[in-house]
Scaffold this motif. Structure first.
Motif, short mmCIF file in Angstrom:
data_model
loop_
_atom_site.label_atom_id
_atom_site.label_comp_id
_atom_site.label_asym_id
_atom_site.label_seq_id
_atom_site.Cartn_x
_atom_site.Cartn_y
_atom_site.Cartn_z
N LEU A 258 0.88 -1.17 0.00
CA LEU A 258 0.00 0.00 0.00
C LEU A 258 0.91 1.21 0.00
CD1 LEU A 258 -2.65 1.52 0.27
CD2 LEU A 258 -2.67 1.00 2.71
N PHE A 259 0.86 1.98 -1.07
CA PHE A 259 1.84 3.04 -1.28
C PHE A 259 1.55 4.24 -0.38
CE2 PHE A 259 2.45 0.32 -4.82
CZ PHE A 259 3.80 0.40 -5.11
N SER A 260 2.61 4.69 0.29
CA SER A 260 2.48 5.65 1.38
C SER A 260 2.08 7.04 0.93
CB SER A 260 3.79 5.74 2.16
OG SER A 260 4.84 6.19 1.33
N MET A 261 2.37 7.41 -0.30
CA MET A 261 2.08 8.77 -0.74
C MET A 261 0.84 8.84 -1.62
SD MET A 261 3.10 11.67 0.07
CE MET A 261 4.49 11.01 0.98
N ASP A 262 0.61 7.83 -2.46
CA ASP A 262 -0.55 7.86 -3.36
C ASP A 262 -1.75 7.10 -2.80
OD1 ASP A 262 1.31 9.09 -4.97
OD2 ASP A 262 0.50 8.23 -6.81
N GLY A 263 -1.51 6.19 -1.84
CA GLY A 263 -2.62 5.49 -1.21
C GLY A 263 -3.25 4.39 -2.05
N ASP A 264 -2.54 3.94 -3.09
CA ASP A 264 -3.07 2.86 -3.92
C ASP A 264 -2.37 1.54 -3.60
OD1 ASP A 264 -0.68 3.85 -4.93
OD2 ASP A 264 -1.18 3.42 -7.02
N PHE A 265 -3.00 0.44 -3.98
CA PHE A 265 -2.48 -0.88 -3.69
C PHE A 265 -1.64 -1.42 -4.86
CE2 PHE A 265 -6.21 -0.67 -0.95
CZ PHE A 265 -5.72 -1.19 0.24
N ALA A 266 -0.62 -2.20 -4.52
CA ALA A 266 0.10 -2.95 -5.54
C ALA A 266 -0.84 -4.01 -6.12
CB ALA A 266 1.33 -3.62 -4.94
N PRO A 267 -0.72 -4.32 -7.41
CA PRO A 267 -1.59 -5.33 -8.02
C PRO A 267 -1.17 -6.74 -7.60
CG PRO A 267 -0.02 -4.50 -9.63
CD PRO A 267 0.19 -3.71 -8.38
N MET A 268 -1.56 -7.14 -6.40
CA MET A 268 -1.07 -8.37 -5.79
C MET A 268 -1.42 -9.61 -6.60
SD MET A 268 0.65 -7.30 -3.25
CE MET A 268 1.04 -8.90 -2.59
#
Length: 476
Positions: A258-268
């Motif tokens: 979960l990216f700290s600056m953009d708030g989106d998830f990695a495509p797990m």
């Protein structure tokens, strides 16, 4: 079918360390007259001895309500440089004596569950302080590792469904140690001790990965053990292209979950599919997902049902756990390698015993008080509905443009009683400055409504982006 050669690689590297008599061990120091089994029984019996609660209590508010001195508030409004020294000024002391402070509602921290003010966790720390002080002071490999650290590691391994876990001084140190240890596989297995190009480790890193990953990769690269390939943010087509064209045998993909600056998830799910195709080692930094995502708080991998596909899971105890420290959940062999080759782990003092005790209590509380996870995701839904901004997590990135716009909006929110920071270069590229809002389980629906009202007065939600193209970001 996935290639499991990484299991053989790490086993071979550990065998080399053992043959050279440089395999390091952790020797837990027992902090009381109780045996290790008795300690586990008394404080580790599934956490049954820890008090938990069914909903928000008055003390939860201290995790989201803060105060600043009037001189600090004034300097902040005018964006004046400060080293924090103004709190000792005559004006600040005079205002403090009068009980005058500026109260702010915190929407910028990482205490996602509000656990930093939980009495069960603070009592665990206080009890440990009274009984042991700060505990032995030294690196974990010398004398800083105790039965409390071991208990914490066991609980985190169970949470992450991994064989073992290594507690590190910070999350930053954990990522650094993991990257350097991964790179060390190349030099340990190289016939000459210095890996040739095809013997090096190929590390594929998301363009927006955290600075601790980047610095760890840079150090491993400087040591001559890895080659680095940066793929566009969450772009699985680009990653697949890089993987397919890479002839190096040892491949690693590392990404924030979960990216700290953009708030989106990695495509797990896509990463799991690519792992099966190419047999790479998958490393995730679950700093912002641990305790927040998944039914039991196991993190982003649990949320996307792909825990078995994650080889190393790095995390922190300083965000949703409300404490301090970092960890790497992994296999026993990987733990042996990292504790023997991870410089930021080896050469740092272990976290104090009271913090290990508090963090263990936090694991228990986070697991049992599931209503906290439900509450924070309710706040996410409310923010999305009230603002119309398409968000997917408690981290909300509102891109406003240039630095002056971001500072102006932040100042307006400050005057309105909200602690929301303007994020500026070099953290983000020029002209992509933003307000970074974070939600907490300790926030109420009314808190979110008030914030939305203030935000709508200083920016236009309809023309506010939440992400920018990753090519604008600097590379490794």
């Amino acid at each position: 079918m996935a290639d499991h050669s990484w299991d053989k690689c790490v086993e071979g590297a550990v065998n080399v360390l053992e043959s050279r008599q440089i395999l390091r061990s952790l020797r837990p120091i027992c902090m009381s007259r109780q045996s290790e089994e008795e300690i586990v029984k008394s404080i580790g019996n599934g956490g049954d001895g820890y008090e938990v609660f069914d909903g928000l209590c008055q003390w939860d508010r201290t995790s989201v309500e803060v105060s600043v001195s009037i001189p600090t508030f004034q300097k902040w409004l005018h964006d004046e440089p400060s080293n924090g020294e103004e709190i000792f000024s005559g004006d600040a002391l005079a205002e403090s004596n009068k009980g005058r402070f500026k109260k702010l509602l915190l929407f910028s921290g990482n205490d996602y569950l509000g656990l930093s003010s939980h009495p069960t966790i603070s009592n665990a720390a206080a009890n440990a302080v009274r009984e042991y002080g700060m505990g032995p002071k030294g690196s974990a490999l010398i004398c800083g590792y105790t039965t409390y650290h071991r208990l914490l590691e066991s609980s985190l391994a169970q949470l992450k469904k991994k064989e073992d876990c290594l507690v590190c001084p910070t999350g930053f140190a954990a990522n650094m140690a993991a990257m350097v240890a991964i790179g060390s596989v190349a030099s340990l297995l190289a016939a000459s001790g210095k890996p040739l190009k095809n013997e090096k480790v190929a590390i594929f890193s998301d363009a927006l990965n955290h600075a601790s990953i980047i610095d760890g990769v840079r150090l491993a690269e400087r040591q001559g053990n890895v080659e680095v390939f940066v793929y566009r943010h969450c772009d699985m087509y680009h990653l697949n292209s890089l993987l397919s064209s890479c002839k190096m045998k040892r491949k690693v993909v590392v990404t924030d979950s979960l990216f700290s600056m953009d708030g989106d998830f990695a495509p797990m799910e896509e990463l799991s599919q690519l792992r099966k195709k190419y047999g790479f080692l998958l490393v995730i930094d679950d700093a912002h997902g641990t305790f927040v995502c998944g039914e039991t708080g196991g993190g982003v991998a649990e949320e996307f049902n792909c825990e078995a596909d994650v080889d190393l899971c790095v995390g922190t105890l300083s965000k949703a756990a409300g404490c301090h420290g970092g960890f790497i959940a992994c296999s026993k062999k990987w733990k042996q390698l990292i504790q023997s080759r991870g410089r930021s782990f080896i050469f740092s003092t272990a976290i104090p015993v009271p913090m290990a005790a508090a963090a263990y209590a936090a694991v228990v509380v986070a697991r049992k008080e599931r209503w906290r996870r439900k509450a924070i995701w309710e706040r996410v839904k409310e923010f999305k509905a009230l603002s119309g901004v398409d968000i997917s997590s408690p981290i909300i990135s509102l891109v406003v443009g240039n630095q002056e716009k971001a500072l102006k909006a932040s100042r307006y929110l400050l005057k309105s009683g909200f602690h929301v920071m303007a994020i500026r270069p070099p953290t983000v590229p020029p002209n992509s400055c933003r307000l970074r809002v974070t939600l907490s389980a300790a926030h109420t629906t009314e808190d979110v409504k008030k914030l939305i009202t203030a935000l709508s007065s200083c920016l236009d939600f309809d023309n506010t982006a939440t992400h920018i193209p990753s090519f604008l970001y600097p590379k490794l």
